[in-house]
Scaffold this motif. Structure first.
Motif, PDB file in Angstrom:
ATOM      1  N   UNK A   1       0.464   7.097  -8.543  1.00 39.03           N
ATOM      2  CA  UNK A   1       0.068   8.495  -8.408  1.00 39.03           C
ATOM      3  C   UNK A   1       1.048   9.183  -7.461  1.00 39.03           C
ATOM      4  N   UNK A   2       0.822  10.459  -7.194  1.00 42.90           N
ATOM      5  CA  UNK A   2       1.696  11.220  -6.305  1.00 42.90           C
ATOM      6  C   UNK A   2       1.156  11.304  -4.884  1.00 42.90           C
TER       7      UNK A   2
ATOM      8  N   UNK B   1      -4.279  10.665   2.750  1.00 40.18           N
ATOM      9  CA  UNK B   1      -4.205   9.454   1.941  1.00 40.18           C
ATOM     10  C   UNK B   1      -5.270   9.459   0.846  1.00 40.18           C
ATOM     11  N   UNK B   2      -5.032   8.692  -0.170  1.00 43.38           N
ATOM     12  CA  UNK B   2      -5.964   8.595  -1.285  1.00 43.38           C
ATOM     13  C   UNK B   2      -7.277   7.976  -0.828  1.00 43.38           C
ATOM     14  N   UNK B   3      -8.373   8.574  -1.236  1.00 38.04           N
ATOM     15  CA  UNK B   3      -9.697   8.056  -0.890  1.00 38.04           C
ATOM     16  C   UNK B   3     -10.253   7.275  -2.076  1.00 38.04           C
TER      17      UNK B   3
ATOM     18  N   UNK C   1      -2.388  -3.187 -10.842  1.00 38.39           N
ATOM     19  CA  UNK C   1      -1.454  -4.075 -11.527  1.00 38.39           C
ATOM     20  C   UNK C   1      -0.176  -3.340 -11.907  1.00 38.39           C
ATOM     21  N   UNK C   2      -0.299  -2.059 -12.240  1.00 35.92           N
ATOM     22  CA  UNK C   2       0.878  -1.252 -12.561  1.00 35.92           C
ATOM     23  C   UNK C   2       1.770  -1.105 -11.323  1.00 35.92           C
ATOM     24  N   UNK C   3       1.143  -0.892 -10.175  1.00 34.74           N
ATOM     25  CA  UNK C   3       1.919  -0.792  -8.935  1.00 34.74           C
ATOM     26  C   UNK C   3       2.602  -2.119  -8.625  1.00 34.74           C
TER      27      UNK C   3
END
Length: 304
Positions: A185-186, A243-245, A254-256
């Protein structure tokens, strides 16, 4: 010159409560001490080139205290003061309670030697002005959202001709991790570390003289992604308020990981880059009084 109470620029929306939480477990932080010790040794090599005999030394962001021992060994006649905002790290720095004999010896030592530990924000120090000869800070500055405020505060506590020496992470730190998370994600998953040239400008604005900045890149290699990520968490993780919550789904994670694995080096290792910025500067002799009047100094004429 900006004062610690004036308006300040923000390097990043860092959540200080989150920073304290991330550093609340000394055992986890200890996993990344190899890097702090290496950077401390490189800072110490630079410090050895400066001939000073400080009476009082401040370790700003002292953590569990390893640098306190280094500074005390270097300046055995000085009082060493450690400040950190994480109570758990300070408790680890204190170590076990001293035995009665050690307490007696401490009372017999000169009052201004030894190590004292203080809990607090190193951007708002519990110290008086002109009270420190050397401010030392190893890999701590990047956890504060207002470095220009910190520089102004460090200048406040330094005596005239006092030395500031610090290290912190620069923008290329964790670049492999940023690339991997970009496939997810961004949302920022690591701090946007400040460029060393910006720090140099802030030092001048804070009233320091002849700041010297330099940088080097260190690459640490890992066999597994799990080991790499464990060190990133041990170094402080992601304390951004933006930051992402919530949890990341299994497929996205898995993509990361696949994006991280795609960056394996020719030797089969995973690399993690650390851009390490070093800076030092002195507090100069003031050119103006507190009322804003210029100070003119006259050199005595040599005898005829």
């Amino acid at each position: 010159m900006a004062s610690p109470q004036s308006s300040s620029k923000m390097s990043a929306p860092i959540d200080m409560a989150c920073v304290r939480q991330l550093f609340s477990r000394p055992a986890r932080v200890a996993e990344s001490n190899f890097l702090r010790r290496e950077i401390a040794a490189r800072m110490h090599e630079r410090l050895a080139l400066v001939k000073i005999a400080p009476e009082r030394v401040l370790d700003a962001g002292c953590g569990t205290g390893e640098d306190l021992a280094l500074l005390q060994k270097t300046y055995p006649a000085a009082q060493i003061v450690g400040v950190d905002a994480a109570p758990a790290l300070l408790a680890a720095a204190k170590g076990p309670a001293p035995r009665p004999l050690n307490q007696l010896l401490s009372r017999l030592m000169p009052a201004k030697t030894g190590v004292d530990l203080l809990s607090g924000d190193f951007g708002n120090l519990p110290l008086g002005p002109n009270s420190i000869d050397l401010v030392w800070s190893n890999l701590a500055l990047h956890w504060h959202p207002q470095p220009d405020k910190v520089f102004a505060e460090w200048r406040r506590v330094l005596r005239v001709d006092g030395l500031l020496m610090f290290s912190n992470f620069g923008p290329d730190t964790f670049k492999e991790l940023r690339t991997a998370f970009a496939s997810l994600d961004e949302t920022p998953h690591a701090l946007p570390f400040v460029d060393m040239h910006d720090f140099g400008d802030q030092l001048v604005e804070a009233g320091f003289s002849t700041p010297v900045m330099d940088m080097e890149q260190i690459t640490v290699t890992y066999d597994t992604a799990a080991a790499l990520l464990a060190d990133v968490r041990a170094l402080g993780g992601n304390p951004l308020a933006t930051r992402r919550r919530g949890l990341i789904g299994r497929a996205a994670w898995q993509r990361m990981l696949a994006a991280l694995e795609a960056q394996r080096r020719p030797d089969g290792k995973l690399g993690l880059t650390f851009e390490v910025v070093y800076g030092h500067a002195f507090r100069p002799v003031p050119k103006k009084t507190a009322a804003g009047e210029s100070i003119v100094r006259f050199q005595p004429r040599p005898p005829q």
